[in-house]
Motif scaffolding. Structure first.
Motif, PDB file in Angstrom:
ATOM      1  N   PRO A  25       0.832  -1.379   0.096  1.00  0.00           N
ATOM      2  CA  PRO A  25      -0.135  -0.142   0.121  1.00  0.00           C
ATOM      3  C   PRO A  25       0.796   1.162  -0.051  1.00  0.00           C
ATOM      4  CG  PRO A  25       0.013  -0.894   2.124  1.00  0.00           C
ATOM      5  CD  PRO A  25       0.856  -1.886   1.278  1.00  0.00           C
ATOM      6  N   VAL A  26       1.208   1.601  -1.297  1.00  0.00           N
ATOM      7  CA  VAL A  26       1.945   2.725  -1.182  1.00  0.00           C
ATOM      8  C   VAL A  26       1.209   3.777  -2.383  1.00  0.00           C
ATOM      9  CG1 VAL A  26       4.264   3.820  -1.981  1.00  0.00           C
ATOM     10  CG2 VAL A  26       4.281   1.661  -1.060  1.00  0.00           C
ATOM     11  N   LEU A  27       1.210   5.270  -1.958  1.00  0.00           N
ATOM     12  CA  LEU A  27       0.502   6.026  -2.818  1.00  0.00           C
ATOM     13  C   LEU A  27       1.547   6.692  -3.529  1.00  0.00           C
ATOM     14  CD1 LEU A  27      -2.381   6.974  -3.679  1.00  0.00           C
ATOM     15  CD2 LEU A  27      -2.182   8.674  -1.851  1.00  0.00           C
ATOM     16  N   LEU A  28       1.574   6.762  -4.894  1.00  0.00           N
ATOM     17  CA  LEU A  28       2.656   7.339  -5.954  1.00  0.00           C
ATOM     18  C   LEU A  28       1.877   8.437  -6.845  1.00  0.00           C
ATOM     19  CD1 LEU A  28       4.719   4.303  -6.525  1.00  0.00           C
ATOM     20  CD2 LEU A  28       5.240   5.920  -4.724  1.00  0.00           C
ATOM     21  N   GLY A  29       0.655   8.712  -6.600  1.00  0.00           N
ATOM     22  CA  GLY A  29       0.199   9.633  -7.750  1.00  0.00           C
ATOM     23  C   GLY A  29      -1.176   9.051  -7.971  1.00  0.00           C
ATOM     24  N   GLY A  30      -1.327   9.208  -9.217  1.00  0.00           N
ATOM     25  CA  GLY A  30      -2.491   8.686  -9.896  1.00  0.00           C
ATOM     26  C   GLY A  30      -2.791   7.403  -9.987  1.00  0.00           C
ATOM     27  N   GLY A  31      -1.623   6.653 -10.225  1.00  0.00           N
ATOM     28  CA  GLY A  31      -1.453   5.040 -10.410  1.00  0.00           C
ATOM     29  C   GLY A  31      -2.198   4.709 -11.456  1.00  0.00           C
ATOM     30  N   HIS A  32      -1.943   3.333 -12.017  1.00  0.00           N
ATOM     31  CA  HIS A  32      -2.230   2.716 -13.104  1.00  0.00           C
ATOM     32  C   HIS A  32      -2.915   1.165 -12.583  1.00  0.00           C
ATOM     33  CE1 HIS A  32      -0.691   5.736 -15.651  1.00  0.00           C
ATOM     34  NE2 HIS A  32       0.630   5.751 -15.102  1.00  0.00           N
ATOM     35  N   PRO A  33      -3.788   0.966 -13.513  1.00  0.00           N
ATOM     36  CA  PRO A  33      -4.363  -0.469 -13.034  1.00  0.00           C
ATOM     37  C   PRO A  33      -3.339  -1.675 -13.584  1.00  0.00           C
ATOM     38  CG  PRO A  33      -5.574   0.411 -14.807  1.00  0.00           C
ATOM     39  CD  PRO A  33      -4.666   1.522 -14.359  1.00  0.00           C
ATOM     40  N   PHE A  34      -3.011  -2.655 -12.732  1.00  0.00           N
ATOM     41  CA  PHE A  34      -2.282  -3.687 -12.906  1.00  0.00           C
ATOM     42  C   PHE A  34      -2.590  -4.493 -14.195  1.00  0.00           C
ATOM     43  CE2 PHE A  34       0.127  -7.767 -12.451  1.00  0.00           C
ATOM     44  CZ  PHE A  34       1.415  -7.335 -12.545  1.00  0.00           C
ATOM     45  N   PHE A  35      -3.961  -4.771 -14.158  1.00  0.00           N
ATOM     46  CA  PHE A  35      -4.467  -5.615 -15.393  1.00  0.00           C
ATOM     47  C   PHE A  35      -5.286  -4.698 -16.175  1.00  0.00           C
ATOM     48  CE2 PHE A  35      -4.275  -8.766 -12.119  1.00  0.00           C
ATOM     49  CZ  PHE A  35      -3.500  -9.874 -12.826  1.00  0.00           C
ATOM     50  N   ARG A  36      -4.789  -4.133 -17.434  1.00  0.00           N
ATOM     51  CA  ARG A  36      -5.420  -3.352 -18.282  1.00  0.00           C
ATOM     52  C   ARG A  36      -6.304  -4.101 -19.460  1.00  0.00           C
ATOM     53  NH1 ARG A  36      -2.112   1.976 -19.414  1.00  0.00           N
ATOM     54  NH2 ARG A  36      -1.744   2.515 -17.075  1.00  0.00           N
ATOM     55  N   ASP A  37      -7.410  -4.140 -19.643  1.00  0.00           N
ATOM     56  CA  ASP A  37      -8.055  -4.829 -20.871  1.00  0.00           C
ATOM     57  C   ASP A  37      -8.044  -6.252 -20.740  1.00  0.00           C
ATOM     58  OD1 ASP A  37      -8.533  -2.337 -22.303  1.00  0.00           O
ATOM     59  OD2 ASP A  37      -6.390  -2.419 -22.870  1.00  0.00           O
ATOM     60  N   LEU A  38      -8.351  -6.923 -19.450  1.00  0.00           N
ATOM     61  CA  LEU A  38      -8.382  -8.144 -18.997  1.00  0.00           C
ATOM     62  C   LEU A  38      -9.520  -8.807 -19.746  1.00  0.00           C
ATOM     63  CD1 LEU A  38      -7.074 -10.261 -17.291  1.00  0.00           C
ATOM     64  CD2 LEU A  38      -8.652  -9.630 -15.455  1.00  0.00           C
ATOM     65  N   PRO A  39      -9.322  -9.913 -20.621  1.00  0.00           N
ATOM     66  CA  PRO A  39     -10.440 -10.469 -21.368  1.00  0.00           C
ATOM     67  C   PRO A  39     -11.539 -10.970 -20.292  1.00  0.00           C
ATOM     68  CG  PRO A  39      -8.222 -11.790 -21.334  1.00  0.00           C
ATOM     69  CD  PRO A  39      -8.129 -10.466 -20.583  1.00  0.00           C
ATOM     70  N   GLU A  40     -12.851 -11.115 -20.432  1.00  0.00           N
ATOM     71  CA  GLU A  40     -13.713 -11.394 -19.686  1.00  0.00           C
ATOM     72  C   GLU A  40     -13.676 -12.632 -19.319  1.00  0.00           C
ATOM     73  OE1 GLU A  40     -17.640  -9.592 -20.315  1.00  0.00           O
ATOM     74  OE2 GLU A  40     -16.598  -7.780 -21.116  1.00  0.00           O
ATOM     75  N   ALA A  41     -13.399 -13.480 -20.330  1.00  0.00           N
ATOM     76  CA  ALA A  41     -13.376 -15.011 -20.347  1.00  0.00           C
ATOM     77  C   ALA A  41     -12.298 -15.694 -19.037  1.00  0.00           C
ATOM     78  CB  ALA A  41     -13.064 -15.508 -21.642  1.00  0.00           C
ATOM     79  N   VAL A  42     -11.590 -14.925 -18.623  1.00  0.00           N
ATOM     80  CA  VAL A  42     -10.436 -15.101 -17.563  1.00  0.00           C
ATOM     81  C   VAL A  42     -11.125 -15.359 -16.223  1.00  0.00           C
ATOM     82  CG1 VAL A  42      -8.281 -14.686 -16.554  1.00  0.00           C
ATOM     83  CG2 VAL A  42      -8.518 -14.276 -19.083  1.00  0.00           C
ATOM     84  N   GLU A  43     -11.166 -16.529 -15.681  1.00  0.00           N
ATOM     85  CA  GLU A  43     -11.453 -16.823 -14.453  1.00  0.00           C
ATOM     86  C   GLU A  43     -10.344 -17.154 -13.405  1.00  0.00           C
ATOM     87  OE1 GLU A  43     -14.662 -19.743 -12.168  1.00  0.00           O
ATOM     88  OE2 GLU A  43     -14.636 -19.648 -14.192  1.00  0.00           O
ATOM     89  N   LEU A  44     -10.381 -16.531 -12.139  1.00  0.00           N
ATOM     90  CA  LEU A  44      -9.248 -16.643 -11.146  1.00  0.00           C
ATOM     91  C   LEU A  44     -10.140 -17.043 -10.050  1.00  0.00           C
ATOM     92  CD1 LEU A  44      -7.411 -13.210 -11.470  1.00  0.00           C
ATOM     93  CD2 LEU A  44      -6.941 -15.300 -12.861  1.00  0.00           C
ATOM     94  N   GLU A  45      -9.370 -18.191  -9.374  1.00  0.00           N
ATOM     95  CA  GLU A  45      -9.487 -18.911  -8.135  1.00  0.00           C
ATOM     96  C   GLU A  45      -8.521 -18.510  -7.173  1.00  0.00           C
ATOM     97  OE1 GLU A  45     -10.189 -23.138  -6.244  1.00  0.00           O
ATOM     98  OE2 GLU A  45      -9.728 -23.069  -8.304  1.00  0.00           O
ATOM     99  N   CYS A  46      -9.104 -17.896  -5.916  1.00  0.00           N
ATOM    100  CA  CYS A  46      -8.083 -17.306  -4.973  1.00  0.00           C
ATOM    101  C   CYS A  46      -7.686 -18.733  -4.498  1.00  0.00           C
ATOM    102  CB  CYS A  46      -8.816 -16.262  -4.087  1.00  0.00           C
ATOM    103  SG  CYS A  46      -7.837 -15.793  -2.749  1.00  0.00           S
ATOM    104  N   LEU A  47      -6.559 -18.807  -4.292  1.00  0.00           N
ATOM    105  CA  LEU A  47      -5.820 -19.906  -3.595  1.00  0.00           C
ATOM    106  C   LEU A  47      -5.289 -19.440  -2.021  1.00  0.00           C
ATOM    107  CD1 LEU A  47      -3.792 -21.656  -6.404  1.00  0.00           C
ATOM    108  CD2 LEU A  47      -5.769 -22.246  -5.561  1.00  0.00           C
ATOM    109  N   SER A  48      -4.822 -18.276  -1.807  1.00  0.00           N
ATOM    110  CA  SER A  48      -4.335 -18.011  -0.572  1.00  0.00           C
ATOM    111  C   SER A  48      -4.198 -16.399  -0.306  1.00  0.00           C
ATOM    112  CB  SER A  48      -2.891 -18.522  -0.264  1.00  0.00           C
ATOM    113  OG  SER A  48      -1.955 -18.070  -1.026  1.00  0.00           O
TER     114      SER A  48
END
Length: 64
Positions: A25-48
């Motif tokens: 958690p560091v605030l460096l200004g405006g920031g940018h999303p880590f995942f841009r234009d992520l395809p909707e078909a991608v499904e992620l399962e949280c492991l930990s």
């Protein structure tokens, strides 16, 4: 992979099995999303999720 753009492209190509994100958690200004234009078909399962005062470690499996 340390770049969100590269990671997004690898996800689109179906090259990743798992994603590990270490979020600090560091605030460096405006920031940018880590995942841009992520395809909707991608499904992620949280492991930990592990967190302390300085960092949150997130591990996801890419569901294919």
């Amino acid at each position: 992979m340390a770049s969100g753009t590269t990671t997004t492209e690898a996800l689109k190509a179906g090259l990743l099995d798992e994603i590990v994100i270490n979020q600090v958690p560091v605030l460096l200004g405006g920031g940018h999303p880590f995942f841009r234009d992520l395809p909707e078909a991608v499904e992620l399962e949280c492991l930990s999720v592990a967190a302390n005062r300085d960092v949150t470690h997130l591990t996801y499996r890419v569901v294919k």
